[in-house]
Scaffold this motif. Structure first.
Motif, short mmCIF file in Angstrom:
data_model
loop_
_atom_site.label_atom_id
_atom_site.label_comp_id
_atom_site.label_asym_id
_atom_site.label_seq_id
_atom_site.Cartn_x
_atom_site.Cartn_y
_atom_site.Cartn_z
N GLN A 1 0.82 -1.20 0.00
CA GLN A 1 0.00 0.00 0.00
C GLN A 1 0.86 1.25 0.00
O GLN A 1 0.58 2.23 -0.69
N SER A 2 1.93 1.22 0.81
CA SER A 2 2.82 2.38 0.88
C SER A 2 3.53 2.60 -0.45
O SER A 2 3.63 3.73 -0.94
N ASP A 3 4.03 1.50 -1.03
CA ASP A 3 4.71 1.62 -2.32
C ASP A 3 3.74 2.10 -3.40
O ASP A 3 4.09 2.94 -4.25
N GLY A 4 2.53 1.57 -3.36
CA GLY A 4 1.54 1.98 -4.36
C GLY A 4 1.15 3.43 -4.21
O GLY A 4 0.95 4.14 -5.21
N LEU A 5 1.06 3.89 -2.95
CA LEU A 5 0.71 5.28 -2.70
C LEU A 5 1.80 6.21 -3.22
O LEU A 5 1.51 7.26 -3.82
N GLN A 6 3.05 5.83 -2.95
CA GLN A 6 4.15 6.66 -3.42
C GLN A 6 4.18 6.72 -4.96
O GLN A 6 4.44 7.77 -5.54
N ALA A 7 3.88 5.61 -5.60
CA ALA A 7 3.86 5.58 -7.07
C ALA A 7 2.71 6.43 -7.60
O ALA A 7 2.87 7.14 -8.61
N ALA A 8 1.55 6.38 -6.92
CA ALA A 8 0.40 7.18 -7.35
C ALA A 8 0.68 8.67 -7.18
O ALA A 8 0.33 9.49 -8.05
#
Length: 281
Positions: free
Chosen positions: A218-225
């Motif tokens: 979730q954290s990695d996805g948020l940073q990518a978004a």
């Protein structure tokens, strides 16, 4: 004076009946013999005198221990604990008080056996206060039968023992219960074992690892978004939704970027919609 040391010591291991027979062969002491031995031990620390006092009263311990067989504990263990009480009694006995050792020792023998029974009768101690101990060792003998006490019988027992009726009811409930294994023996019954009721599924190792991995993704996805947004949109989302302290208001961001609060709201909505698409991809 009869010398008890001349007789063979009862063995601490082996057949219990043989131990009892050996203990019963030790002669009883006369009052004069008992007083003489007790004074020798008290005044001269004569251990042989103390040993003769103990050996001559082993049959007393056996007799008292037999009265506690109803608690389902090994007779040998009850005798062993009683012998500890007997030795404590001999150590504290004063022959000049005019009381025979047998009368003095009964209290110490029973005290040790009581403590052993309370510690080992159940995994959870059923009696801790003085009133509870009195109830534990007297309630069974005072009950007229195996059935539960009626309100009238409860009052009568409470009156005889000098305790409250509710204490009688509580102890009767404790005595009627039984220990329950924390874990089931059969795999198919595992879900019904108490361990299943007590366990926190969220603390199970695989669940913890899954939760950590989920948080990481979730954290990695948020940073990518966030990286997919333009600088102004990213600043607005972070200030409104990801700030560690108090979130910024629309008016504060409007003043920062020199636009209207409605425009900030529109940029925020568009940025969140774009991030949602990136996170679900």
């Amino acid at each position: 004076m009869t010398n008890a040391l001349a007789l063979p010591m009862p063995s601490a291991v082996g057949n219990l009946d043989a131990y009892i027979q050996a203990a019963n062969r030790f002669p009883m002491l006369s009052e004069a013999e008992e007083t003489s031995l007790a004074r020798r031990f008290r005044d001269e620390q004569d251990l042989d005198a103390a040993r003769q006092l103990v050996l001559s009263h082993l049959r007393l311990v056996i007799s008292i221990a037999r009265g506690y067989l109803g608690y389902g504990l090994p007779h040998a263990d009850l005798i062993q604990e009683g012998n500890i009480g007997l030795m404590k009694a001999v150590k504290r006995y004063d022959p000049d008080r005019g009381v025979r050792l047998v009368s003095f020792a009964i209290h110490w023998i029973k005290a040790e056996i009581h403590e052993y029974v309370l510690k080992n009768w159940r995994l959870v101690k059923v009696a801790t206060t003085k009133a509870q101990r009195k109830l534990f060792f007297n309630l069974r003998s005072l009950k007229p039968g195996s059935e539960a006490l009626t309100p009238g019988q409860t009052l009568e027992v409470a009156k005889q023992l000098g305790v409250k009726p509710e204490e009688v009811t509580e102890m009767e409930t404790r005595l009627g219960g039984h220990d329950l294994a924390l874990e089931a023996n059969d795999d198919e019954d595992e879900k019904f074992a108490p361990i299943a009721w007590l366990a926190d599924s969220n603390s199970e190792p695989t669940r913890v690892l899954e939760a950590r991995e989920y948080d990481r993704l979730q954290s990695d996805g948020l940073q990518a978004a966030l990286a997919g947004l333009d600088e102004r949109s990213r600043r607005i989302v972070e200030a409104r939704w990801l700030a560690e302290g108090e979130a910024a208001t629309l008016h504060e961001l409007a003043a920062e970027f020199g636009v209207s609060a409605e425009r900030i709201r529109q940029i925020e909505a568009k940025a969140l919609q774009k991030m949602k698409g990136l996170l679900s991809a």
